[in-house]
Design an enzyme around this catalytic site. Structure first.
Site, PDB file in Angstrom:
ATOM      1  N   ASN A   9       0.869  -1.180   0.000  1.00  0.00           N
ATOM      2  CA  ASN A   9       0.000   0.000   0.000  1.00  0.00           C
ATOM      3  C   ASN A   9       0.905   1.229   0.000  1.00  0.00           C
ATOM      4  O   ASN A   9       1.492   1.566   1.021  1.00  0.00           O
ATOM      5  CB  ASN A   9      -0.882  -0.046   1.263  1.00  0.00           C
ATOM      6  CG  ASN A   9      -1.712   1.216   1.445  1.00  0.00           C
ATOM      7  OD1 ASN A   9      -1.777   2.056   0.561  1.00  0.00           O
ATOM      8  ND2 ASN A   9      -2.345   1.337   2.609  1.00  0.00           N
ATOM      9  N   TRP A  10       0.991   1.848  -1.158  1.00  0.00           N
ATOM     10  CA  TRP A  10       1.927   2.984  -1.280  1.00  0.00           C
ATOM     11  C   TRP A  10       1.380   4.256  -0.633  1.00  0.00           C
ATOM     12  O   TRP A  10       2.089   5.239  -0.504  1.00  0.00           O
ATOM     13  CB  TRP A  10       2.253   3.242  -2.762  1.00  0.00           C
ATOM     14  CG  TRP A  10       3.019   2.134  -3.428  1.00  0.00           C
ATOM     15  CD1 TRP A  10       3.317   0.893  -2.904  1.00  0.00           C
ATOM     16  CD2 TRP A  10       3.595   2.149  -4.743  1.00  0.00           C
ATOM     17  NE1 TRP A  10       4.032   0.156  -3.806  1.00  0.00           N
ATOM     18  CE2 TRP A  10       4.212   0.901  -4.953  1.00  0.00           C
ATOM     19  CE3 TRP A  10       3.641   3.104  -5.764  1.00  0.00           C
ATOM     20  CZ2 TRP A  10       4.873   0.587  -6.146  1.00  0.00           C
ATOM     21  CZ3 TRP A  10       4.289   2.789  -6.954  1.00  0.00           C
ATOM     22  CH2 TRP A  10       4.903   1.542  -7.137  1.00  0.00           C
ATOM     23  N   LYS A  11       0.111   4.243  -0.293  1.00  0.00           N
ATOM     24  CA  LYS A  11      -0.544   5.409   0.324  1.00  0.00           C
ATOM     25  C   LYS A  11      -0.334   6.658  -0.544  1.00  0.00           C
ATOM     26  O   LYS A  11      -0.228   6.540  -1.758  1.00  0.00           O
ATOM     27  CB  LYS A  11      -0.056   5.601   1.768  1.00  0.00           C
ATOM     28  CG  LYS A  11      -0.216   4.325   2.592  1.00  0.00           C
ATOM     29  CD  LYS A  11      -0.047   4.537   4.070  1.00  0.00           C
ATOM     30  CE  LYS A  11      -0.211   3.202   4.793  1.00  0.00           C
ATOM     31  NZ  LYS A  11      -0.143   3.331   6.245  1.00  0.00           N
ATOM     32  N   HIS A  94      -9.594   1.196   5.022  1.00  0.00           N
ATOM     33  CA  HIS A  94      -8.317   1.386   5.716  1.00  0.00           C
ATOM     34  C   HIS A  94      -8.525   2.349   6.890  1.00  0.00           C
ATOM     35  O   HIS A  94      -9.310   3.290   6.792  1.00  0.00           O
ATOM     36  CB  HIS A  94      -7.267   1.938   4.743  1.00  0.00           C
ATOM     37  CG  HIS A  94      -5.889   1.916   5.318  1.00  0.00           C
ATOM     38  ND1 HIS A  94      -5.450   2.876   6.198  1.00  0.00           N
ATOM     39  CD2 HIS A  94      -4.876   1.037   5.179  1.00  0.00           C
ATOM     40  CE1 HIS A  94      -4.202   2.578   6.563  1.00  0.00           C
ATOM     41  NE2 HIS A  94      -3.838   1.469   5.951  1.00  0.00           N
ATOM     42  N   GLU A  96      -6.877   4.736   7.949  1.00  0.00           N
ATOM     43  CA  GLU A  96      -6.643   6.155   7.634  1.00  0.00           C
ATOM     44  C   GLU A  96      -7.873   6.756   6.950  1.00  0.00           C
ATOM     45  O   GLU A  96      -8.192   7.925   7.149  1.00  0.00           O
ATOM     46  CB  GLU A  96      -5.384   6.294   6.761  1.00  0.00           C
ATOM     47  CG  GLU A  96      -4.128   6.062   7.592  1.00  0.00           C
ATOM     48  CD  GLU A  96      -2.967   5.447   6.848  1.00  0.00           C
ATOM     49  OE1 GLU A  96      -2.941   5.461   5.606  1.00  0.00           O
ATOM     50  OE2 GLU A  96      -2.056   4.921   7.530  1.00  0.00           O
ATOM     51  N   GLU A 164      -5.370  -4.985  10.625  1.00  0.00           N
ATOM     52  CA  GLU A 164      -4.354  -3.959  10.850  1.00  0.00           C
ATOM     53  C   GLU A 164      -4.635  -3.228  12.163  1.00  0.00           C
ATOM     54  O   GLU A 164      -5.414  -2.259  12.172  1.00  0.00           O
ATOM     55  CB  GLU A 164      -4.366  -2.954   9.699  1.00  0.00           C
ATOM     56  CG  GLU A 164      -4.075  -3.562   8.350  1.00  0.00           C
ATOM     57  CD  GLU A 164      -3.468  -2.533   7.398  1.00  0.00           C
ATOM     58  OE1 GLU A 164      -2.371  -2.803   6.899  1.00  0.00           O
ATOM     59  OE2 GLU A 164      -4.060  -1.468   7.192  1.00  0.00           O
ATOM     60  N   GLY A 170       2.392   2.240  10.798  1.00  0.00           N
ATOM     61  CA  GLY A 170       3.324   3.350  10.644  1.00  0.00           C
ATOM     62  C   GLY A 170       4.056   3.719  11.918  1.00  0.00           C
ATOM     63  O   GLY A 170       4.697   4.770  11.993  1.00  0.00           O
ATOM     64  N   SER A 210       3.382  -2.085  10.316  1.00  0.00           N
ATOM     65  CA  SER A 210       4.838  -2.111  10.537  1.00  0.00           C
ATOM     66  C   SER A 210       5.499  -3.431  10.131  1.00  0.00           C
ATOM     67  O   SER A 210       6.437  -3.881  10.784  1.00  0.00           O
ATOM     68  CB  SER A 210       5.172  -1.755  11.990  1.00  0.00           C
ATOM     69  OG  SER A 210       4.771  -0.423  12.267  1.00  0.00           O
ATOM     70  N   GLY A 231       2.836  -1.176   4.269  1.00  0.00           N
ATOM     71  CA  GLY A 231       2.827   0.247   3.934  1.00  0.00           C
ATOM     72  C   GLY A 231       4.233   0.745   3.664  1.00  0.00           C
ATOM     73  O   GLY A 231       4.803   0.517   2.592  1.00  0.00           O
ATOM     74  N   GLY A 232       4.822   1.386   4.657  1.00  0.00           N
ATOM     75  CA  GLY A 232       6.137   2.025   4.511  1.00  0.00           C
ATOM     76  C   GLY A 232       7.185   1.179   3.804  1.00  0.00           C
ATOM     77  O   GLY A 232       7.869   1.657   2.889  1.00  0.00           O
TER      78      GLY A 232
HETATM   79  P1  PGA Z   1       2.782   0.327   7.614  1.00  0.00           P
HETATM   80  O1  PGA Z   1       1.297   0.509   7.001  1.00  0.00           O
HETATM   81  O2  PGA Z   1       3.328  -0.955   7.046  1.00  0.00           O
HETATM   82  O3  PGA Z   1       3.519   1.530   7.174  1.00  0.00           O
HETATM   83  O4  PGA Z   1       2.617   0.232   9.098  1.00  0.00           O
HETATM   84  C1  PGA Z   1       0.461  -0.589   6.809  1.00  0.00           C
HETATM   85  C2  PGA Z   1      -0.854  -0.130   6.238  1.00  0.00           C
HETATM   86  O5  PGA Z   1      -1.354   0.918   6.651  1.00  0.00           O
HETATM   87  O6  PGA Z   1      -1.437  -0.798   5.360  1.00  0.00           O
END
Ligand code: PGA
Length: 256
Positions: A9-11, A94, A96, A164, A170, A210, A231-232
């Protein structure tokens, strides 16, 4: 058996040229890694270009959000229909989105229905906040989110769930493999209750929060966990490739 999946997930990261660079690096590095679904979810603006760049490879494409209407006067929104010839998956619910854009359970439910209607496969995210976790409310929260998101949906048609925990996203503070396995087992039992034993055995449930090259094996090794939503670490080709490689090694060991 369930094919493991590693989804990136590149966000809201990468300009078009950065996305091109990243996908090219991932494609080159992947080589012939089989038996793992590799999905990348770049921003909308890069989907069409990335789609061309992954042609002929085993990389699959997902979007990060949709609006639930098919078309019309909804300035700035992207409909499921618009995505159908671009990608196979779409992340829905998600945390967010729930936190910053008011994607409630009801809205998440509408988005899932809209995605399934055009045969996009939702990656439905659920997870509890830190306070909820500390108060021992994880089961109640996750069960509630699943019930609301899947209300009135009769068939899952390839839907994927990602557990999640919000406190792990994050933050660099991932859950432990056992914690994640336990909650994902609970999610699978929810699927038995909402659908059937068969649906629960078929559905893929990922862990996210994470995940990095350093801890991926701890999660993917767990019996209930079918992969990761990253994500990251998915923004660094070497990290993403290492996570995919770890998943492939585990899968080959289990099936061989
Ligand atoms: P993260 O994000 O790996 O940066 O913690 C995961 C996500 O939000 O899908």
């Amino acid at each position: 058996m369930r094919v493991p999946m590693i989804a990136g997930n590149w966000k809201m990261n990468t300009t078009l040229s950065e996305a091109i660079e990243l996908v090219n690096e991932i494609r080159q590095g992947l080589g012939q890694i089989a038996h793992v679904d590799k999905v990348i979810c770049p921003p909308f603006i890069s989907l069409a270009v990335v789609r061309e760049l992954i042609k002929g490879s085993s990389i699959k494409l997902g979007a990060q959000n949709i609006y639930f209407e098919e078309k019309g006067a909804y300035t700035g929104e992207i409909s499921p229909l618009m995505l159908t010839d671009l990608c196979e998956f779409v992340i829905i619910g998600h945390s967010e989105r729930r936190l910053y854009f008011n994607d409630t359970g009801e809205i998440t439910n509408k988005k899932i229905r809209a995605a399934l209607k055009v045969k996009l496969k939702p990656i439905l995210c659920v997870g509890e906040r830190l306070e909820e976790n500390e108060a021992g409310r994880t089961e109640e929260i996750v069960t509630g989110q699943l019930g609301a998101s899947l209300a009135g949906i009769d068939y899952l048609n390839g839907l994927i769930i990602a557990y999640e925990p919000i406190w792990a996203i994050g933050t660099g503070k991932a859950a432990t493999g056992e914690q994640a396995n336990e909650t994902i087992g609970l999610i699978r039992r929810n699927v038995v209750e909402l659908y059937s034993e068969r649906a629960a055995q078929e559905i893929r449930i990922l862990y996210g929060g994470s995940v990095t090259a350093a801890n991926a094996t701890e999660f993917i090794n767990q019996p209930e966990i079918d992969g990761a939503l990253v994500g990251g670490a998915s923004l660094k080709a070497d990290q993403f490739l290492s996570i995919v490689t770890q998943a492939a090694e585990i899968e080959n060991r289990l099936s061989g």
